[in-house]
Write a protein that holds these residues in place. Structure first.
Motif, PDB file in Angstrom:
ATOM      1  N   LYS A   1      -2.538   2.868  -3.790  1.00  0.00           N
ATOM      2  CA  LYS A   1      -2.460   4.372  -3.826  1.00  0.00           C
ATOM      3  C   LYS A   1      -3.979   4.759  -4.443  1.00  0.00           C
TER       4      LYS A   1
ATOM      5  N   VAL B   1       6.053   0.340   5.393  1.00  0.00           N
ATOM      6  CA  VAL B   1       4.801   0.011   6.140  1.00  0.00           C
ATOM      7  C   VAL B   1       4.748   0.632   7.511  1.00  0.00           C
TER       8      VAL B   1
ATOM      9  N   GLN C   1      -6.204   2.298  -6.212  1.00  0.00           N
ATOM     10  CA  GLN C   1      -5.583   1.230  -6.976  1.00  0.00           C
ATOM     11  C   GLN C   1      -4.922   0.274  -6.329  1.00  0.00           C
ATOM     12  N   ILE C   2      -4.830  -1.034  -6.265  1.00  0.00           N
ATOM     13  CA  ILE C   2      -4.168  -2.079  -5.605  1.00  0.00           C
ATOM     14  C   ILE C   2      -3.137  -2.519  -6.727  1.00  0.00           C
ATOM     15  N   PRO C   3      -1.855  -2.248  -6.660  1.00  0.00           N
ATOM     16  CA  PRO C   3      -1.059  -2.627  -7.727  1.00  0.00           C
ATOM     17  C   PRO C   3      -0.201  -3.913  -7.553  1.00  0.00           C
ATOM     18  N   GLU C   4      -1.007  -4.844  -6.765  1.00  0.00           N
ATOM     19  CA  GLU C   4      -0.372  -6.089  -6.442  1.00  0.00           C
ATOM     20  C   GLU C   4      -1.201  -7.405  -6.752  1.00  0.00           C
ATOM     21  N   LEU C   5      -0.714  -8.640  -7.016  1.00  0.00           N
ATOM     22  CA  LEU C   5      -1.515  -9.650  -7.314  1.00  0.00           C
ATOM     23  C   LEU C   5      -0.391 -10.627  -7.109  1.00  0.00           C
TER      24      LEU C   5
ATOM     25  N   ASP D   1       0.694   8.036  -2.503  1.00  0.00           N
ATOM     26  CA  ASP D   1       1.295   6.958  -2.887  1.00  0.00           C
ATOM     27  C   ASP D   1       2.718   6.862  -2.278  1.00  0.00           C
ATOM     28  N   PRO D   2       2.770   5.871  -1.340  1.00  0.00           N
ATOM     29  CA  PRO D   2       1.930   4.912  -0.944  1.00  0.00           C
ATOM     30  C   PRO D   2       0.876   5.295   0.429  1.00  0.00           C
TER      31      PRO D   2
ATOM     32  N   HIS E   1      -0.383  -2.766  -0.043  1.00  0.00           N
ATOM     33  CA  HIS E   1       0.133  -1.735  -0.824  1.00  0.00           C
ATOM     34  C   HIS E   1      -1.031  -1.061  -1.374  1.00  0.00           C
TER      35      HIS E   1
ATOM     36  N   TYR F   1      -9.212 -13.643 -13.484  1.00  0.00           N
ATOM     37  CA  TYR F   1     -10.180 -12.421 -13.936  1.00  0.00           C
ATOM     38  C   TYR F   1     -11.155 -13.331 -14.949  1.00  0.00           C
TER      39      TYR F   1
ATOM     40  N   LEU G   1      -0.614   0.825 -13.463  1.00  0.00           N
ATOM     41  CA  LEU G   1      -0.296  -0.202 -12.746  1.00  0.00           C
ATOM     42  C   LEU G   1       0.999  -0.662 -13.063  1.00  0.00           C
ATOM     43  N   PRO G   2       1.712  -1.445 -12.193  1.00  0.00           N
ATOM     44  CA  PRO G   2       3.016  -1.876 -12.469  1.00  0.00           C
ATOM     45  C   PRO G   2       2.910  -3.161 -13.138  1.00  0.00           C
TER      46      PRO G   2
ATOM     47  N   THR H   1      -0.192   5.443   3.799  1.00  0.00           N
ATOM     48  CA  THR H   1       0.478   4.949   4.964  1.00  0.00           C
ATOM     49  C   THR H   1      -0.735   4.473   5.923  1.00  0.00           C
TER      50      THR H   1
ATOM     51  N   PRO I   1      -6.932  -6.270 -16.025  1.00  0.00           N
ATOM     52  CA  PRO I   1      -6.118  -5.039 -15.464  1.00  0.00           C
ATOM     53  C   PRO I   1      -4.896  -4.443 -16.421  1.00  0.00           C
TER      54      PRO I   1
ATOM     55  N   SER J   1       5.143 -10.374  -0.997  1.00  0.00           N
ATOM     56  CA  SER J   1       5.242 -11.209   0.516  1.00  0.00           C
ATOM     57  C   SER J   1       3.816 -10.907   1.136  1.00  0.00           C
ATOM     58  N   CYS J   2       3.637 -11.418   2.360  1.00  0.00           N
ATOM     59  CA  CYS J   2       2.429 -11.568   2.967  1.00  0.00           C
ATOM     60  C   CYS J   2       2.303 -10.509   4.287  1.00  0.00           C
TER      61      CYS J   2
ATOM     62  N   TYR K   1      -5.594  -4.118  -9.869  1.00  0.00           N
ATOM     63  CA  TYR K   1      -5.630  -5.720  -9.937  1.00  0.00           C
ATOM     64  C   TYR K   1      -6.524  -6.384  -8.850  1.00  0.00           C
TER      65      TYR K   1
ATOM     66  N   ALA L   1      -2.972  -8.430  -0.325  1.00  0.00           N
ATOM     67  CA  ALA L   1      -2.005  -8.628  -1.010  1.00  0.00           C
ATOM     68  C   ALA L   1      -0.534  -8.433  -0.142  1.00  0.00           C
ATOM     69  N   THR L   2      -0.432  -7.563   0.356  1.00  0.00           N
ATOM     70  CA  THR L   2       0.799  -7.333   1.269  1.00  0.00           C
ATOM     71  C   THR L   2       0.580  -6.663   2.585  1.00  0.00           C
ATOM     72  N   HIS L   3       0.217  -7.331   3.573  1.00  0.00           N
ATOM     73  CA  HIS L   3       0.134  -6.485   4.719  1.00  0.00           C
ATOM     74  C   HIS L   3       1.280  -5.910   5.468  1.00  0.00           C
ATOM     75  N   SER L   4       0.896  -5.054   6.299  1.00  0.00           N
ATOM     76  CA  SER L   4       2.202  -4.399   6.984  1.00  0.00           C
ATOM     77  C   SER L   4       1.650  -3.837   8.223  1.00  0.00           C
TER      78      SER L   4
END
Lengths: 488, 327
Positions: A18, B42, A35-39, A8-9, A16, B116, B143-144, A11, B130, B13-14, A277, A459-462
């Motif tokens: 883990k 990233v 796990q995907i911790p974003e939505l 986590d995370p 996002h 969901y 999860l956060p 790379t 979730p 963000s995207c 998520y 979710a969040t690209h990088s």
């Protein structure tokens, strides 16, 4: 009580995420969870919006593949308003799209997944990045990568206004046409793209296929899953990125379903788990049997290898030749080898370049009839497109004023989410024995999902590793290498 | 002399802001030569514990993009604030909320319900959602927490400067970085872009009549658009009057109207209100003084989804901030 290993995370993954790997008392893998911790909830906050704004809202799902969402949304609006874009507009859209697929596949092969192969899966972490790639392929070649990506991205900027979140798509066409000067430039870029695709293929031949150790890893059992495959095909069952029918083949390669994007709900359902998520799609007509492969499990895969498995070939000559060669070496269709996604990505890079050239050379793109203004009353529209990371669905329902009432999205990577979990688990089980874990092994576990080029829930690209690369290539070789080593 | 330490971080963000940095191409050489990048999850393999180990104020500047909507994001930006002398809100989401900020028209429950439960493609008969803490046979997974409300960066930590845009254009990024490196900075709180409105910079400004007047509003997808003429003069809502300039007219270049990703100019307190009053002020309909209430209402109704349009990029930073929810 067993142990837990957390990566986590993750790379070199676009977004996002883990991985949690649980070991049993003997130190062997009991289970692995991605796990995907974003939505962010685009499906919800699209409600109430003007339909025509959707091609400008949905690209914000992903700043790496905004062009995918933009085009898919524009196609959903064509369907919503029952309006067909004029031929020139369709070609302009596909031209933009081909440029996009090319630059995105290039990004993945050279920056994200490629280093595993080019540098070697067991190489030290500090070398398994774009820098390592540069050392292997040479700086001149690496600067070509930057140059061709910038040129193909410039096509999108020119026609879409901006490359990060283009704005040109409207129901029934595009907002801007192509000038003769632009076209000359596009043709030149497309020719260079074809040459670059040949170079990439040669590189893969020399470095990967020429190395028995790598080939053994590709065809080895720990990176193999026998699943269903999905992809868009044209009227000849050839792979198409922009349009066509969705075709699904079973784990033996037989056609299982072929349907219009508009009928996706008859074929796909999504399963929900408490620990992520992200949702887990499956083939409705096979059913959800959990995170397992085989004929009886509804788990299917999308993206490059899946698209090629689901098709009968490629529509352009060079890509077709590479397609045939790939399956010959892999031992026929369908190929279940997860790591062959990288290879298939290069076959598709070739197709994208050849198609880009065909469209740029087509004089019809200069035609100024680029829009048909909608006249129908909107109710419901569905768009489908092949994103770099798989089949993407946008589904909108509106009132008669064209205000979104319901929006449903199945984002490309999401289709692969069950298979990615399975691949991670299988690789972990095959590699981690009796509690012995080292960095190289963990990287080989990560390779199991990097092959999918995942972009989790979009979710969040990088863009792992890309920036330092640019620096290195352009000017100060030694110094920049030092900076990166310092940071990496 | 040691190089100033720089951190990049991203929240809700995207990834477009990361792409914007990458799109600097060779210019980034100048940046990387001048600074030491200490965090860029990233791109580089640094972990949170590396940041925690630093002294307070050790990082010269942190560029943070994305809105804040989970616990994890909040903790991370608070940590970066402590460790940084300067924080720059990078891009529309961190600056004014951005497109993900539209989620403030709903809340956590609304998003979960849709994603969901009611989504057409979701099969979830037992109503699973979730959870932040889940026990699986092999152990525990977390999860956060997902917040009800999307926040701009300055709603959760102190922000020194703002780099606007979705995503910020390369020239503004380079100008900002140069100003920071040279210590040549405007007062705290400044938005590092043009002081003018987009309208004032627009190539189509000359086509705008002396006194702009319209009698009806058209929607861009239902209208033939003259590629040379001011959108407003064509009756198409363009938000360039209220929006800060400096973007390079990217959308107008593609023959599409502005949607306000740069946020308001310095004079404007609330983007949406100002945009609405601007549109109202250019309406000139024959006999409007004698219009019945019904006719007026019809006119108002012709503006579809005003909240979503005028607050498209800036809802979390607006005076509305979010829709009031029952629970």
């Amino acid at each position: 009580m067993g142990n837990k290993i957390t990566i986590d995370p993750i790379t070199r993954l676009e977004g996002h995420g883990k991985i949690e790997i649980f070991l049993d008392d003997d130190g062997n893998v009991a289970n692995a969870y991605l796990q995907i911790p974003e939505l962010r909830g685009f499906e919800k906050f699209s409600e109430g919006r003007r339909a025509e704004e959707m091609p400008r809202i949905t690209p914000k799902i992903c700043g790496v593949c905004p062009t995918t969402h933009h085009m898919c949304s524009a196609k959903a609006l064509d369907d919503l308003y029952g309006v067909e874009p004029p031929p020139a507009a369709k070609k302009i859209r596909e031209l933009i799209y081909s440029a996009f697929m090319f630059e995105d596949h290039t990004l993945h092969f050279y920056f994200l997944g490629g280093p595993d192969f080019v540098v070697g899966p067991m190489a030290p972490a500090a070398d398994r990045n774009i820098l390592g790639v540069i050392q292997k392929v040479g700086l001149e070649a690496a600067s070509e990568v930057i140059a061709i990506r910038r040129k193909t991205r410039d096509i999108i900027t020119k026609l879409g206004g901006r490359v990060i979140h283009p704005v040109c798509g409207l129901p029934g066409g595009v907002s801007k046409g192509v000038t003769p000067e632009d076209r000359e430039e596009f043709i030149q870029t497309a020719r260079e793209a074809v040459e670059f695709a040949k170079f990439s293929m040669q590189l893969f031949n020399d470095i990967v296929l020429g190395n028995k150790e790598y080939v053994d890893v590709i065809v080895g059992d720990i990176y193999k899953h026998s699943t269903y495959y999905m992809g868009l095909v044209d009227e000849n069952n050839k792979t198409n990125f922009y349009d066509g029918m969705v075709r699904v083949v079973d784990p033996e390669g037989n056609e299982f379903a072929k349907f219009k994007g508009q009928d996706y709900l008859d074929h796909i359902d999504e399963h929900v788990e408490e620990w992520s998520y992200i949702k887990f799609p499956y083939l409705k007509n096979v059913g959800w049997k959990g995170f397992v492969d085989g004929m009886d499990s509804g788990v299917y895969r999308v993206a490059p290898l899946a698209r090629l498995n689901a098709a009968d070939g490629m529509a352009t000559p060079l890509a077709q030749a590479e397609y045939e060669r790939m399956y010959e070496i892999l031992g026929g269709k369908p190929a279940h080898n997860t790591l062959a996604f990288h290879w298939a990505r290069l076959v598709e890079q070739m197709y994208a370049a050849e198609r880009l050239l065909e469209l740029a050379e087509d004089e019809e793109i200069l035609c100024d009839h680029i829009r048909n203004i909608p006249t129908g009353t909107p109710t419901e529209g569905i768009g489908v497109i092949e994103a770099p990371r798989g089949t993407l669905y946008h589904h909108y329902k509106t009132d008669e004023k064209g205000v979104i009432q319901k929006a449903n999205l199945i984002v490309a990577t999401v289709n692969n989410s069950p298979a990615i979990c399975m691949s991670v688990k299988k690789a972990a089980q095959g590699l981690i024995k009796n509690g012995e874990v080292n960095d190289g092994l963990l990287n080989m576990v990560e390779m199991a999902f990097r092959a999918y080029d995942p972009c989790m829930a979009c979710a969040t690209h990088s863009l792992p590793g890309e920036t330092p690369l640019i620096v290195t290539i352009k000017d100060n070789k030694g110094d920049v290498v030092k900076v990166l080593q310092q940071n990496g | 002399m040691s190089k100033p330490k720089v951190a990049f971080y991203w929240c809700a963000s995207c990834g477009g802001c990361e792409e914007a940095v990458v799109d600097l191409a060779e210019d980034i050489l100048k940046v990387v030569e001048a600074v030491e990048i200490v965090l860029w999850p990233v791109a580089l393999d640094f972990k949170r514990k590396d940041v925690e180990a630093m002294a307070d104020g050790e990082i010269a500047v942190s560029f943070i993009n994305g809105a804040v909507r989970t616990e994890e994001q909040l903790e991370m930006v608070e940590l970066l604030r402590r460790k940084s002398q300067m924080v720059v809100a990078f891009g529309s989401c961190a600056h004014i909320g951005g497109i993900p900020g539209l989620a403030n028209f709903s809340n956590r429950k609304g998003v979960f319900e849709r994603v969901y439960h009611t989504s057409e493609s979701t099969s979830n008969p037992s109503g699973v959602v979730p959870k932040t803490r889940v026990t699986v046979p092999e152990g525990e997974l977390t999860l956060p927490e997902f917040f009800d409300t999307v926040n701009t960066l300055d709603q959760v930590i102190d922000v020194d400067y703002y780099l606007p845009g979705c995503a910020p254009p390369a020239d503004l990024i380079m100008d900002a970085v140069t100003a920071i490196l040279e210590g040549n900075l405007p007062p705290k709180g400044t938005v590092l872009a043009s002081k003018k409105s987009l309208c004032d910079e627009c190539d189509r400004n000359d086509s705008k009549p002396e006194k702009l007047q319209i009698s009806e509003l058209k929607r861009v997808h239902l209208t033939e658009v003259d590629p040379e003429k001011c959108f407003l003069a064509q009756g198409i809502i363009c938000l360039g009057m209220v929006t800060r300039g400096g973007c390079g007219q990217r959308c107008v270049n593609a023959n599409m109207p502005c949607r306000g990703c740069f946020g308001p100019t310095d004079e404007v307190k609330d983007f949406g209100l100002k945009a609405m009053s601007s549109i109202a002020s250019i309406f000139n309909i024959e006999g409007e003084k004698d219009m019945s209430e019904e006719e007026t209402q019809k006119l108002i109704d012709s503006i579809v989804d005003p909240a979503g349009l005028f607050y498209m990029y800036n809802l979390p930073s607006s005076i509305l901030r979010r829709r009031k929810m029952e629970d």
